[in-house]
Design a protein around this motif. Structure first.
Motif, short mmCIF file in Angstrom:
data_model
loop_
_atom_site.label_atom_id
_atom_site.label_comp_id
_atom_site.label_asym_id
_atom_site.label_seq_id
_atom_site.Cartn_x
_atom_site.Cartn_y
_atom_site.Cartn_z
N GLY A 280 -25.05 52.01 -0.47
CA GLY A 280 -25.34 51.98 -1.90
C GLY A 280 -24.84 53.24 -2.60
N GLY A 281 -23.86 53.91 -2.00
CA GLY A 281 -23.32 55.13 -2.62
C GLY A 281 -24.13 56.37 -2.26
N ALA A 282 -23.84 57.47 -2.94
CA ALA A 282 -24.47 58.75 -2.63
C ALA A 282 -25.88 58.83 -3.21
N CYS A 283 -26.78 59.53 -2.51
CA CYS A 283 -28.17 59.70 -2.97
C CYS A 283 -28.23 60.73 -4.09
N ALA A 284 -29.11 60.50 -5.07
CA ALA A 284 -29.16 61.37 -6.24
C ALA A 284 -29.84 62.71 -5.97
N ALA A 285 -31.01 62.69 -5.33
CA ALA A 285 -31.75 63.96 -5.14
C ALA A 285 -31.12 64.77 -4.01
N GLY A 286 -30.74 64.11 -2.91
CA GLY A 286 -30.00 64.78 -1.85
C GLY A 286 -30.82 65.52 -0.82
N ILE A 287 -32.12 65.73 -1.07
CA ILE A 287 -33.00 66.30 -0.05
C ILE A 287 -34.24 65.41 0.10
N GLU A 288 -34.97 65.58 1.21
CA GLU A 288 -36.09 64.71 1.54
C GLU A 288 -37.24 64.87 0.54
N SER A 289 -38.10 63.82 0.50
CA SER A 289 -39.20 63.77 -0.46
C SER A 289 -40.18 64.93 -0.31
N THR A 290 -40.90 65.21 -1.39
CA THR A 290 -42.04 66.12 -1.34
C THR A 290 -43.16 65.41 -0.58
N VAL A 291 -43.73 66.04 0.47
CA VAL A 291 -44.83 65.42 1.22
C VAL A 291 -46.13 66.15 0.89
N ASP B 47 -50.34 66.21 1.41
CA ASP B 47 -51.55 65.77 2.10
C ASP B 47 -52.68 65.72 1.08
N THR B 48 -53.15 64.49 0.77
CA THR B 48 -54.19 64.33 -0.25
C THR B 48 -55.58 64.32 0.36
N THR B 49 -55.68 64.59 1.68
CA THR B 49 -57.01 64.61 2.31
C THR B 49 -57.62 66.00 2.26
N THR B 50 -56.86 67.01 1.82
CA THR B 50 -57.41 68.35 1.68
C THR B 50 -57.74 68.61 0.22
N ASP B 51 -58.61 69.56 -0.03
CA ASP B 51 -58.97 69.91 -1.40
C ASP B 51 -58.79 71.43 -1.56
N PRO B 52 -57.82 71.88 -2.34
CA PRO B 52 -56.82 71.10 -3.07
C PRO B 52 -55.80 70.47 -2.13
N PRO B 53 -55.04 69.47 -2.62
CA PRO B 53 -54.01 68.86 -1.78
C PRO B 53 -52.96 69.88 -1.31
N THR B 54 -52.39 69.60 -0.14
CA THR B 54 -51.46 70.54 0.48
C THR B 54 -50.03 70.00 0.45
N ILE B 55 -49.10 70.80 -0.01
CA ILE B 55 -47.68 70.40 0.06
C ILE B 55 -47.19 70.72 1.47
N LEU B 56 -47.02 69.66 2.30
CA LEU B 56 -46.60 69.85 3.69
C LEU B 56 -45.10 70.11 3.76
N ARG B 57 -44.37 69.55 2.80
CA ARG B 57 -42.93 69.76 2.75
C ARG B 57 -42.51 69.82 1.29
N PRO B 58 -41.93 70.96 0.83
CA PRO B 58 -41.47 71.00 -0.55
C PRO B 58 -40.29 70.04 -0.73
N GLY B 59 -40.12 69.50 -1.93
CA GLY B 59 -39.06 68.52 -2.15
C GLY B 59 -38.70 68.43 -3.61
N PRO B 60 -38.08 67.30 -4.00
CA PRO B 60 -37.58 67.16 -5.37
C PRO B 60 -38.65 67.33 -6.44
N VAL B 61 -39.91 66.98 -6.15
CA VAL B 61 -40.99 67.20 -7.12
C VAL B 61 -41.73 68.48 -6.73
N SER B 62 -41.75 69.46 -7.65
CA SER B 62 -42.31 70.78 -7.35
C SER B 62 -43.81 70.84 -7.64
N ALA B 63 -44.46 71.90 -7.14
CA ALA B 63 -45.88 72.15 -7.40
C ALA B 63 -46.12 72.23 -8.92
N GLU B 64 -45.17 72.84 -9.60
CA GLU B 64 -45.27 72.98 -11.05
C GLU B 64 -45.30 71.62 -11.75
#
Ligand code: AMP
Ligand code: MG
Length: 330
Positions: A173-184, A186-203
């Protein structure tokens, strides 16, 4: 034999799609484009099909796989609890490049979660990914479509360079737009934990979903990217150096007679003839979109050393800096 079929990214429904869906339904492996990188998909509800993913990739069994869904109603059958914070993030960012970790239901096979009590879910935005999941009629477990610990693919050609002969089908389907893996997240912790930074930032999580998060790795006792084993998760086979002093480093390596690639910014000095010069964008998102393609290109050229000019610090570079640090770890 691995077959390649073209899937129109704008109007993906057609013979290629039905065929790919059929392969998934009968337990086969299909690589398909998403907005992040190409995924290697199998029926997430079939332990045998998911085991074939681990085999094709040479993936360690302790590394859980993200389950891709096409419809929000799938959340209920795949999770035993859906935290409020997960719902808020899903509303703001799904379909999109965000993966949410939540307690799993009994329908999710152990092999998908690496035996853990949580499942990672994502609803991809790419029309081909969404159409494939819909047509298959089952959730699709899919890690990146590369051999384990190698560079993730952002084109069908990248997938074939590593997995030809090991999987049934590639949907091109052609080239991928974001080019890096998703933001992962963990919503079971409080506050939620970013296990892997990705295209959607903490900000953006804060600005668009009102969710505050912390950076970190999975809690002890849960399946996670074990730091030792997975540190080089995104690595090219050439020695990779990220440095502020990239120009000097390139001259140094070239002087030793080593074939070198230089991922440089346009503002930097012209490299010596004989150096594979690959110019990188100044914008963080644009940089992420081409990073893996450039690393694949350097690898295909057979260089021994890849020198990468250090990008700026600053919060929108977080995901790129994460991938660069993994690529360059010895
Ligand atoms: P990839 O193999 O590139 O698709 O990356 C998948 C990543 O998703 C893994 O390395 C984990 O970090 C994360 N992941 C998947 N499932 C889970 C889970 N159940 N709990 C925590 N992290 C997960
Ligand atoms: Mg991967």
């Amino acid at each position: 034999m691995t077959r390649t079929l073209e899937a129109d990214p704008v109007a993906p429904l057609g013979a290629a799609l039905s065929e790919a869906a059929e392969v998934v339904r009968r337990g086969g492996l299909v690589a398909f484009p998403t907005e992040t990188v190409y995924g290697l998909g199998a029926n997430a509800l079939s332990p045998e099909a998911v085991r074939a993913i681990f085999e094709a990739k040479g993936r360690p069994a302790a590394n859980p796989i993200i389950v891709h869904i096409a419809d929000r109603s799938d959340v209920a059958r795949l999770t035993s609890r859906w935290p409020g914070v997960a719902e808020r993030i899903a509303r703001a960012f799904w379909p999109g490049p965000v993966t949410l970790v939540a307690p799993r239901s009994g329908q999710v096979p152990d092999v998908v979660t690496a035996g853990g009590e949580t499942v990672a879910l994502r609803m991809p935005a790419h029309p081909v990914a969404a159409a494939l999941i819909q047509a298959a009629g089952v959730p699709i477990a899919a890690p990146s479509a590369n051999r384990s610990a190698r560079i993730s693919p952002t084109t069908a050609a990248h997938v074939l360079s590593q997995l030809a002969g090991r999987i049934d089908l590639v949907l091109d389907g052609g080239a991928c737009a974001a080019g890096i893996e998703s933001t992962v997240i963990d919503t079971t912790t409080d506050p939620p934990t970013i296990l892997r930074p990705g295209p959607v930032s903490a900000e953006e999580l804060w600005n668009e979903a009102g969710v505050r998060s912390v950076a970190g790795s999975a809690a002890p006792g849960r399946p996670h990217r074990s730091p030792g084993a997975m540190a080089r998760h995104y690595a090219p086979s050439a020695r990779t150096i990220v440095t502020e002093a990239s120009e000097a480093c390139v001259y140094d390596e070239a002087a030793k007679g080593r074939p070198v690639a230089w991922l440089r910014f346009a503002r930097e000095a012209e490299p010596k003839p004989g150096v594979l010069q690959l110019t990188m964008p100044d914008d963080a998102n644009a940089y992420a979109a081409v990073l893996y393609a450039r690393l694949h290109q350097a690898e295909a050229a057979g260089v021994e050393v890849i020198v990468i000019s250090q990008p700026p610090s600053g919060s929108h570079w977080t995901a790129v800096l994460d991938r660069l640090s993994r690529a360059s770890r010895a």
